[in-house]
Write a protein that holds these residues in place. Structure first.
Motif, PDB file in Angstrom:
ATOM      1  N   LEU A  90      30.854  48.060  40.771  1.00 30.05           N
ATOM      2  CA  LEU A  90      31.561  48.370  42.015  1.00 30.05           C
ATOM      3  C   LEU A  90      30.663  49.126  42.985  1.00 30.05           C
ATOM      4  O   LEU A  90      30.687  48.880  44.195  1.00 30.05           O
ATOM      5  N   ALA A  91      29.870  50.038  42.451  1.00 28.94           N
ATOM      6  CA  ALA A  91      28.961  50.811  43.302  1.00 28.94           C
ATOM      7  C   ALA A  91      27.915  49.922  43.961  1.00 28.94           C
ATOM      8  O   ALA A  91      27.426  50.233  45.055  1.00 28.94           O
ATOM      9  N   HIS A  92      27.583  48.805  43.311  1.00 29.56           N
ATOM     10  CA  HIS A  92      26.640  47.842  43.886  1.00 29.56           C
ATOM     11  C   HIS A  92      27.353  46.762  44.719  1.00 29.56           C
ATOM     12  O   HIS A  92      26.723  45.799  45.153  1.00 29.56           O
ATOM     13  N   GLY A  93      28.668  46.904  44.915  1.00 30.89           N
ATOM     14  CA  GLY A  93      29.397  45.966  45.769  1.00 30.89           C
ATOM     15  C   GLY A  93      29.811  44.686  45.092  1.00 30.89           C
ATOM     16  O   GLY A  93      30.062  43.680  45.764  1.00 30.89           O
ATOM     17  N   VAL A  94      29.927  44.696  43.754  1.00 35.60           N
ATOM     18  CA  VAL A  94      30.330  43.492  43.006  1.00 35.60           C
ATOM     19  C   VAL A  94      31.730  43.719  42.441  1.00 35.60           C
ATOM     20  O   VAL A  94      31.956  44.664  41.675  1.00 35.60           O
ATOM     21  N   THR A  95      32.685  42.879  42.825  1.00 36.98           N
ATOM     22  CA  THR A  95      34.077  43.019  42.398  1.00 36.98           C
ATOM     23  C   THR A  95      34.609  41.667  41.949  1.00 36.98           C
ATOM     24  O   THR A  95      34.273  40.643  42.538  1.00 36.98           O
ATOM     25  N   ALA A  96      35.459  41.692  40.928  1.00 33.97           N
ATOM     26  CA  ALA A  96      36.101  40.458  40.449  1.00 33.97           C
ATOM     27  C   ALA A  96      37.607  40.550  40.627  1.00 33.97           C
ATOM     28  O   ALA A  96      38.205  41.619  40.443  1.00 33.97           O
ATOM     29  N   VAL A  97      38.221  39.429  40.999  1.00 37.90           N
ATOM     30  CA  VAL A  97      39.678  39.284  41.018  1.00 37.90           C
ATOM     31  C   VAL A  97      40.000  38.218  39.979  1.00 37.90           C
ATOM     32  O   VAL A  97      39.616  37.059  40.125  1.00 37.90           O
ATOM     33  N   ARG A 167      42.135  44.835  48.185  1.00 38.22           N
ATOM     34  CA  ARG A 167      41.633  45.995  47.438  1.00 38.22           C
ATOM     35  C   ARG A 167      40.119  45.893  47.253  1.00 38.22           C
ATOM     36  O   ARG A 167      39.397  46.889  47.390  1.00 38.22           O
ATOM     37  N   ALA A 168      39.633  44.677  46.954  1.00 36.34           N
ATOM     38  CA  ALA A 168      38.191  44.487  46.787  1.00 36.34           C
ATOM     39  C   ALA A 168      37.447  44.784  48.085  1.00 36.34           C
ATOM     40  O   ALA A 168      36.343  45.342  48.075  1.00 36.34           O
ATOM     41  N   LEU A 169      38.045  44.438  49.220  1.00 33.81           N
ATOM     42  CA  LEU A 169      37.395  44.688  50.509  1.00 33.81           C
ATOM     43  C   LEU A 169      37.327  46.182  50.811  1.00 33.81           C
ATOM     44  O   LEU A 169      36.339  46.666  51.381  1.00 33.81           O
ATOM     45  N   VAL A 170      38.372  46.911  50.437  1.00 34.88           N
ATOM     46  CA  VAL A 170      38.356  48.358  50.640  1.00 34.88           C
ATOM     47  C   VAL A 170      37.209  48.990  49.856  1.00 34.88           C
ATOM     48  O   VAL A 170      36.605  49.969  50.281  1.00 34.88           O
ATOM     49  N   VAL A 175      29.829  41.074  47.058  1.00 32.00           N
ATOM     50  CA  VAL A 175      29.889  39.922  46.159  1.00 32.00           C
ATOM     51  C   VAL A 175      31.278  39.921  45.533  1.00 32.00           C
ATOM     52  O   VAL A 175      31.662  40.872  44.852  1.00 32.00           O
ATOM     53  N   LEU A 176      32.038  38.865  45.778  1.00 32.16           N
ATOM     54  CA  LEU A 176      33.418  38.775  45.297  1.00 32.16           C
ATOM     55  C   LEU A 176      33.531  37.607  44.325  1.00 32.16           C
ATOM     56  O   LEU A 176      33.260  36.457  44.684  1.00 32.16           O
ATOM     57  N   LEU A 177      33.927  37.900  43.085  1.00 29.17           N
ATOM     58  CA  LEU A 177      34.110  36.864  42.073  1.00 29.17           C
ATOM     59  C   LEU A 177      35.599  36.569  41.950  1.00 29.17           C
ATOM     60  O   LEU A 177      36.401  37.464  41.638  1.00 29.17           O
ATOM     61  N   LEU A 178      35.990  35.339  42.205  1.00 25.71           N
ATOM     62  CA  LEU A 178      37.385  34.917  42.129  1.00 25.71           C
ATOM     63  C   LEU A 178      37.542  33.996  40.923  1.00 25.71           C
ATOM     64  O   LEU A 178      37.033  32.872  40.915  1.00 25.71           O
ATOM     65  N   ASP A 179      38.238  34.483  39.893  1.00 28.12           N
ATOM     66  CA  ASP A 179      38.396  33.752  38.643  1.00 28.12           C
ATOM     67  C   ASP A 179      39.719  32.997  38.656  1.00 28.12           C
ATOM     68  O   ASP A 179      40.786  33.591  38.535  1.00 28.12           O
ATOM     69  N   GLU A 180      39.655  31.679  38.824  1.00 27.24           N
ATOM     70  CA  GLU A 180      40.840  30.819  38.890  1.00 27.24           C
ATOM     71  C   GLU A 180      41.864  31.350  39.896  1.00 27.24           C
ATOM     72  O   GLU A 180      43.045  31.497  39.578  1.00 27.24           O
ATOM     73  N   PRO A 181      41.467  31.622  41.134  1.00 21.05           N
ATOM     74  CA  PRO A 181      42.419  32.202  42.089  1.00 21.05           C
ATOM     75  C   PRO A 181      43.529  31.252  42.489  1.00 21.05           C
ATOM     76  O   PRO A 181      44.579  31.692  42.940  1.00 21.05           O
ATOM     77  N   SER A 182      43.314  29.938  42.334  1.00 20.28           N
ATOM     78  CA  SER A 182      44.311  28.963  42.787  1.00 20.28           C
ATOM     79  C   SER A 182      45.202  28.471  41.668  1.00 20.28           C
ATOM     80  O   SER A 182      46.022  27.573  41.877  1.00 20.28           O
ATOM     81  N   VAL A 205      30.172  37.904  53.215  1.00 15.54           N
ATOM     82  CA  VAL A 205      30.466  38.154  51.806  1.00 15.54           C
ATOM     83  C   VAL A 205      30.037  36.942  50.981  1.00 15.54           C
ATOM     84  O   VAL A 205      30.256  35.797  51.380  1.00 15.54           O
ATOM     85  N   ALA A 206      29.413  37.190  49.836  1.00 23.76           N
ATOM     86  CA  ALA A 206      29.077  36.122  48.899  1.00 23.76           C
ATOM     87  C   ALA A 206      30.240  35.961  47.931  1.00 23.76           C
ATOM     88  O   ALA A 206      30.697  36.939  47.342  1.00 23.76           O
ATOM     89  N   VAL A 207      30.744  34.729  47.775  1.00 20.35           N
ATOM     90  CA  VAL A 207      31.910  34.470  46.935  1.00 20.35           C
ATOM     91  C   VAL A 207      31.515  33.556  45.784  1.00 20.35           C
ATOM     92  O   VAL A 207      30.960  32.471  46.003  1.00 20.35           O
ATOM     93  N   ILE A 208      31.788  34.007  44.566  1.00 24.30           N
ATOM     94  CA  ILE A 208      31.659  33.151  43.379  1.00 24.30           C
ATOM     95  C   ILE A 208      33.066  32.696  43.013  1.00 24.30           C
ATOM     96  O   ILE A 208      33.946  33.521  42.755  1.00 24.30           O
TER      97      ILE A 208
END
Length: 511
Positions: A90-97, A167-170, A175-182, A205-208
């Motif tokens: 998180l401190a490096h700006g990497v978050t997963a949903v 929440r990830a944007l706050v 770098v945002l990792l979206l795991d099966e968001p759909s 933003v980089a999105v995985i």
């Protein structure tokens, strides 16, 4: 639609936002990652693809600091990093949903968005600044009109997902990792998610993006990485990845025909429904007949009444009026009566309604047919294990053994356990609600084959799905729901996605 049609052309940035090189992660008895890697660039959507068990989840957990790799290197912004826990990620700006959302239902939207990033002043929460920060993040994900005081538990699945992205944007994620968001979305909810992803990448933003819906790759992705058995198969621009290449690289073989050829149904009437009206629905009564060996698809937009129809037929939801007859015998409107008559439902929510995840696979397999493994009322461990091994062989269930915890299985193998559980009761009518939601393309093909074989053996099958290719490819006949009622029926050459959408939307072209 090509990626260039959904977002402006973006030249790859010189320095990747995140890069993984040669990652290896071993667990007792298994190598989950074996030289995996990817390069994710700012302002681009990177689709991470692979079957269940390919290593995607392990890779995500390495990228987010939950696992340390045994070998390999991680770089963020071009600099090597060692992520020993999620806080460092998180401190490096990497978050997963994740697919299993962490939105707390009893908290407000405001408190959920600011969770872990609370703003204080003199030791007290600064509510004014928190509201301003949360509103700005919500506006970025298309929820600018949502009252931050709203209790999160009252929101739809699609809205809760957007709250989690806010929440990830706050947290300042780059770098945002979206795991099966759909996985739980369709229609407007899916379109809103895609719009948010495009807005985020436009902001750099980089999105995985991990998905089993291959049409999303074509609609959304700029780059693609395919994993198989923990190894990197290939990576490159999304334009170079037609569906047949993706499928071939994911499963390691050509899947010539995803949908099996259905045998024409017999003439014997198995299920007859007359004047059915679900409780609490002011809709016209439904008449329906399903023959032995017939596969009937039920389509429609989210909230159209697909699931309600199936749950009413299965006795899970009450009916206000109407008659359900199986093999000439009327069936009362209760779950027990439906099961006793041979009507079973494989529910949409397999994790909460179809399985007890903490039980071993052998126990879940026999839950609906305990009498067969408990002579005289005493459970026989030997019979239970034998029953499981029988279903394991029949369905090709991949497990380490009959004692493995069900919650550890992939989505496809969990779905096979639910199917096996109900098929052991000897049903005559099989109802399937979103039968392949959240499972990979290889497992989908296996489920389709199983459905076709069951129909060939004489079962009457009715399934509801939000995936139009699934409906058009697997059904002898299609019912289309709209506003809680059946808006029309399609057969033969009229079973196509265009006709289904016209009926689902109520446009003039629909007949």
């Amino acid at each position: 639609m090509s990626p260039s049609a959904t977002a402006p052309d973006r030249a790859p940035a010189e320095v990747p936002a995140l890069e993984a090189r040669g990652l290896v992660k071993r667990f007792p008895g298994v190598t989950a990652l074996d030289g995996a890697g990817l390069v994710c660039r700012p302002g681009r959507v990177h689709a991470l693809l692979g079957e269940n068990g390919a290593g995607k989840s392990t890779l995500v957990r390495v990228l987010t600091g939950h696992h340390l790799p045994d070998e390999g290197e991680l770089l963020i912004g071009g600099r090597p990093v060692r992520l020993e826990d999620p806080r460092q990620a998180l401190a490096h700006g990497v978050t997963a949903v994740y697919q299993e959302l962490t939105v707390l239902p009893d908290l407000s939207v405001l408190d959920n968005v600011m969770l872990g990033q609370e703003i204080t002043r003199r030791g007290l929460l600064d509510r004014a600044r928190q509201r301003a920060t949360a509103r700005a993040a919500l506006a970025r994900v298309g929820l600018g009109d949502l009252d931050p005081r709203t209790r999160a538990g009252t929101l739809s699945a699609a809205t809760r997902q957007l709250v989690e992205i806010a929440r990830a944007l706050v947290r300042g994620s780059r770098v945002l990792l979206l795991d099966e968001p759909s996985a739980l979305l369709s229609g407007e909810g899916l379109a809103a998610l895609h719009a948010v992803v495009r807005e985020l990448t436009a902001d750099g933003v980089a999105v995985i993006y991990i998905t089993h819906r291959l049409e999303e790759v074509r609609a959304l992705a700029d780059d693609v990485t395919v994993l198989r058995d923990g190894r990197l198969v290939s990576t490159g621009p999304a334009a170079e990845y037609p569906v047949d290449r993706i499928v071939r690289e994911m499963v390691g073989r050509d899947v010539d025909t995803v949908f099996p050829v259905l045998v024409p149904p017999g003439g014997r009437e198995v299920l007859r429904v007359r004047g059915l009206v679900p409780a609490g629905r002011a809709v016209p009564p439904l008449d329906l007949t399903v023959r032995a060996g017939e596969v009937v698809g039920v389509a429609g937009l989210l909230g159209s009444g697909r699931s309600t129809l199936l749950r009413t037929l299965a006795g899970v939801a009450p009916r206000a009026a109407g008659e359900v007859v199986v093999d000439g015998r009327p069936v009362r409107g209760s779950l027990r009566a439906a099961v006793d008559a041979g009507v079973v439902l494989v529910p949409e929510e397999r994790k909460t309604e179809g399985l007890v995840l903490d039980l071993p696979v052998r126990a879940n397999t026999t839950l609906a047919s305990l009498r067969s493994v408990a002579p005289g009322g005493w459970l026989s461990g030997a019979r239970e294990r034998a029953a499981f091994e029988e279903e394991r062989e029949r369905f090709g269930i991949r497990v380490s053994g009959p004692g493995q915890c069900t919650g550890e299985l992939s989505g496809g193998n969990q779905q096979k356990i639910v199917l096996a559980k109900w098929l052991r009761t000897g049903p005559k009518v099989l109802l399937l609600d979103e039968p392949t939601r959240g499972i990979d393309v290889g497992a989908k093909a296996e489920i389709y084959r199983i459905v076709a074989e069951l129909a060939e053996r004489g079962l009457a099958v009715v399934f509801a799905s939000s995936e139009l290719p699934e409906v058009t490819g697997l059904a002898h006949r299609v019912l289309v729901c709209r506003d809680g009622r059946v808006a029309g029926e399609l057969t033969g050459d009229r079973i196509n996605e265009e006709q289904i959408m016209h009926l689902a939307l109520g446009t003039e072209q629909a007949s």
